[in-house]
Structure formats: C-alpha cells, structure tokens
Design an enzyme around this catalytic site. Sequence first.
Site, PDB file in Angstrom:
ATOM      1  N   LYS A  34     -15.069 -11.529  -7.388  1.00  0.00           N
ATOM      2  CA  LYS A  34     -15.126 -10.218  -6.741  1.00  0.00           C
ATOM      3  C   LYS A  34     -15.815 -10.395  -5.400  1.00  0.00           C
ATOM      4  O   LYS A  34     -16.688 -11.245  -5.236  1.00  0.00           O
ATOM      5  CB  LYS A  34     -15.922  -9.279  -7.648  1.00  0.00           C
ATOM      6  N   HIS A  35     -15.410  -9.579  -4.440  1.00  0.00           N
ATOM      7  CA  HIS A  35     -16.117  -9.559  -3.164  1.00  0.00           C
ATOM      8  C   HIS A  35     -16.340  -8.110  -2.776  1.00  0.00           C
ATOM      9  O   HIS A  35     -15.569  -7.227  -3.151  1.00  0.00           O
ATOM     10  CB  HIS A  35     -15.295 -10.281  -2.086  1.00  0.00           C
ATOM     11  N   ARG A  57     -16.514 -13.657  17.657  1.00  0.00           N
ATOM     12  CA  ARG A  57     -16.248 -12.216  17.528  1.00  0.00           C
ATOM     13  C   ARG A  57     -17.520 -11.398  17.703  1.00  0.00           C
ATOM     14  O   ARG A  57     -17.524 -10.338  18.327  1.00  0.00           O
ATOM     15  CB  ARG A  57     -15.644 -11.912  16.151  1.00  0.00           C
ATOM     16  N   LYS A  94     -13.025 -16.426   0.807  1.00  0.00           N
ATOM     17  CA  LYS A  94     -12.976 -16.138  -0.636  1.00  0.00           C
ATOM     18  C   LYS A  94     -11.902 -16.969  -1.336  1.00  0.00           C
ATOM     19  O   LYS A  94     -12.109 -17.506  -2.413  1.00  0.00           O
ATOM     20  CB  LYS A  94     -12.680 -14.649  -0.800  1.00  0.00           C
TER      21      LYS A  94
HETATM   22  N1  URA Z   1     -17.581 -10.083   6.557  1.00  0.00           N
HETATM   23  C1  URA Z   1     -16.907 -11.229   6.863  1.00  0.00           C
HETATM   24  O1  URA Z   1     -17.054 -12.229   6.192  1.00  0.00           O
HETATM   25  N2  URA Z   1     -16.094 -11.212   7.924  1.00  0.00           N
HETATM   26  C2  URA Z   1     -15.896 -10.129   8.697  1.00  0.00           C
HETATM   27  O2  URA Z   1     -15.136 -10.194   9.621  1.00  0.00           O
HETATM   28  C3  URA Z   1     -16.591  -8.964   8.371  1.00  0.00           C
HETATM   29  C4  URA Z   1     -17.429  -8.950   7.284  1.00  0.00           C
END
Ligand code: URA
Length: 451
Positions: free
Chosen positions: A92-93, A179, A199
């Site tokens: 799960k994430h 980013r 994941k």
């Molecule tokens: N969590 C991440 O792992 N990547 C994202 O871009 C945003 C939240």
Amino acid sequence: MSANATQHTLLPQELIRLKRDNQSLPAEEIKAFVQGIADDRISDAQIGAFTMAVFLNGMSREEVVALTTATRDSGHVMQWSDLNLPGPIVDKHSTGGVGDLVSLVLGPWVAACGAFVPMISGRGLGHTGGTLDKLESIPGYDPYPAPERFREVVKSTGVAIIGQTGDLAPADKRIYGVRDVTATVESIPLITASILGKKLASGLDALVMDVKVGSGAFMPTPEKSRELAKSIANVATQAGTPTTALLTDMSQPLAPCAGNAVEIVETLALLRGDRPNSRVMQVTRELAVEMLIAGKLAGSREEALTQLEKALTSGAAAEVFARMVRELGGPSDFMERSEHYLAKAEVIKPVYAEQSGVVQRIDTRAVGMSVVELGGGRLRNDASVDHSVGFTDIVEIGEHVDSQRPIAMVHARSEAAAERAAEQLRAAFTIGEGTASADTLLQDTFRGEAL
Ligand code: URA
C-alpha cells in the site's frame, strides 16, 4: 551499447522540443531519456526543461505508463519468484497525512492473513509524518537491512517495513530533486510516475493506494486528489500491477495522535484490538480488504472482513508486528514492555481552547507543522527527529471542548515549546456553536483499468 539502445535517435533536446510543442513521445524514447537521467548523461537543465514541458502540456496515459516503467526499471527491480512464497506480494502507498499510522497496522494485519508485504516507506515530508521516523522510535529497529536480509524477513514474517535504498528507481531521485526547485512538483503525470516508479520496483503482484483529501492532504483540492487517484490506479494497472486507489478523508488527524513514539503506542493498542471502529481502523480495514481481494486471498469483501477480524481478535496481527520488530533488531519483548522502550517527553500537558463549543474545522496541515516544530519532524533534511514529542488525545470534528475537556495533550521538550505548540494548536482548531460532522471517511474507490 546494446543494439536496442542504438535505435534511439532522438537527442535529449529533440525529445524536450517534442513535448514543448505538445507532441506525443514514443515509449522507447521516454525510456532512453530516463535511462540517460539515471546514467547522468542528461543534465539537470534538460530534466528541468522536460518536467516543465510535461507540467504545461501534460502526458497521455501511454506516456505516463512509459515514464513510470522507465523510472521503475532505472535501478534494481526486486524479484520474489525464487522464494516460492505461499501468498501474493502486495503493498500500500499513501499520499501522506497527519496521525496516519495506517501502514504500521495494515502491513502486519494483511501479513497475518497470508499476504507478503515488502513495504518501502519514507520519512516525514512537509507536514506529514513518516512511517520510518515512527518505527525508529523503537530502539534497535534497523530500517536499512541488507537486501538479502529484507527478503528473509519478508519471507519469515510476512512483512518488513524499511527505508528506500539508492538503487531503487534512481532516476526518480534526480527528477524529483529538479522538480522541487523548478516549480514542477504539482503535475499529475509526474507525481504518478514518481510514486509508482518507486513502488513498482518492489516487484508487487498488487498495490493499494490511499489518496488523501482535505485540509491535511498533499493535493491542494478534492478534484486534484481524485484525478491523482484515478491516474495512479489506471497507470499502475496498465503497467502490469493491478491497483485500486481509495480516496480517504484527511480533514482532521486520522488517529487521535500525531508524532512518532505516540503513534507507535496507538499502533500497539489498535493491533491488540482496542478501538476497532476508530476512524484510523476503518480506513485501514478498507485498504486491507482491497489488498486481500487484489491478492486473491479473499473472493469477496465479506470473506476478507472475516479473515481480518480473525487475524485481529486472535492476536495474530499483533504477533506479526512483534516478530517484524524483533527480526529487524528491536527488542524481543517490545509488545509487552513498550513503555519501557519508548521515549517520553519532558513536558506533557493539556491544551484547552479559548472558548467552549464544538470543533467545527481543523487545519490539519497546521497540526502537522506544529509537530514538526516541536521537533517531531525535520526543518532541514539532515536534522534528527525527537521521537518523544507530539500530540495525543486530539479531539475530533463534532466533539465538545471546554475548560474540562482539552483539545489535545501536548508532549514537548520544554515548557516554552509546549506553550508555542499549544498556541499553534488552538489556532488550528475552529470552535463554534452548533453541531458539526466530519467528512465521509471513504469518499471513493477507483479500480484500475488498462486501456
Ligand atoms: N511523492 C513522491 O514520491 N513523488 C511525488 O512526485 C510526489 C509525492
């Protein structure tokens, strides 16, 4: 260089030009570009230009799938088939929240039902708490075991919750770093590929995603949370890992506590079967049902619920947690003597609202930031965390507070820190007249569909 690699003729600037001009990118070109990022052949400037072009022009489903699988394949992808495990590999994430201790209960709980859960978790990010920081409240717990040891613990225990190592999706590390400083974090295609790239590198048979919505959510609006949930479910499923995303409420702390050791205390109580209908257990149960069905351990929701109930009331889920802690270096009597091991704050005192009334609204993000400021999270990414601090006994939306009933208990290093946190907490709670009710806990379910 392989024969395949020589077929990619686009220079990085040409690929960037295509996306800048809103053209679609072939999957093979995305793959080569991402591999170039992992190999350091692509510069930060080129990554920045690419992410801005994606931010502005978006990506088709096929492009996001290609970016996701390329990110996943930029480093080591775990394999489990050689272990012949007698159950599915599921995980799960979550997009993260406050008082969100779901992973700590969910992993052992579904493992007790026959699943295998190689859970790669993170540290606190912004106002959200980190599962790893919480686990590190347990003396001796090693969140970075050698890869073979990780596999052994998953095999023998059913679950191991550990931190991310550098060889998992290394392209994402570079892309995310760029980013962060080029105003390109808030892009659904980029977030989808970033989360899933990492994941899916753990070799899952199925994934369940918990996307939060509300004042403590990572996404700024319910619409964006919904869009992300759909994107993640569809992209992961199309990439070969059946995935369901749940949209769940984060307009107030999920558990009635926020911090590190305090959330471990709550986890143990929940695993012992206390408060089975609390909000956090309702969310955890829904995610667990999806995991058992996706992993084919249950044929229906009813069957899954029966298995989960049995695993909780028999003590099996608690036993799995205890075994995981022991196998990863924690005390062998942690469940029995947790209070002996967990750090306690110097100052523990009630926080009262300035007026009596009913809790109307909670600025959940502000509650999380207050925990960070208490020392429970990080202001700089190399800082250490104070595991003892945080809040407990946090009241819910709709509950009455007055001079007898505090909003919460603050756990702090000093009187001054407690006072500052109390001020912040009071400001985060809107108290008023009349009734108020919490938002619906489970707001939607998105089952992934491949095109
Ligand atoms: N969590 C991440 O792992 N990547 C994202 O871009 C945003 C939240």
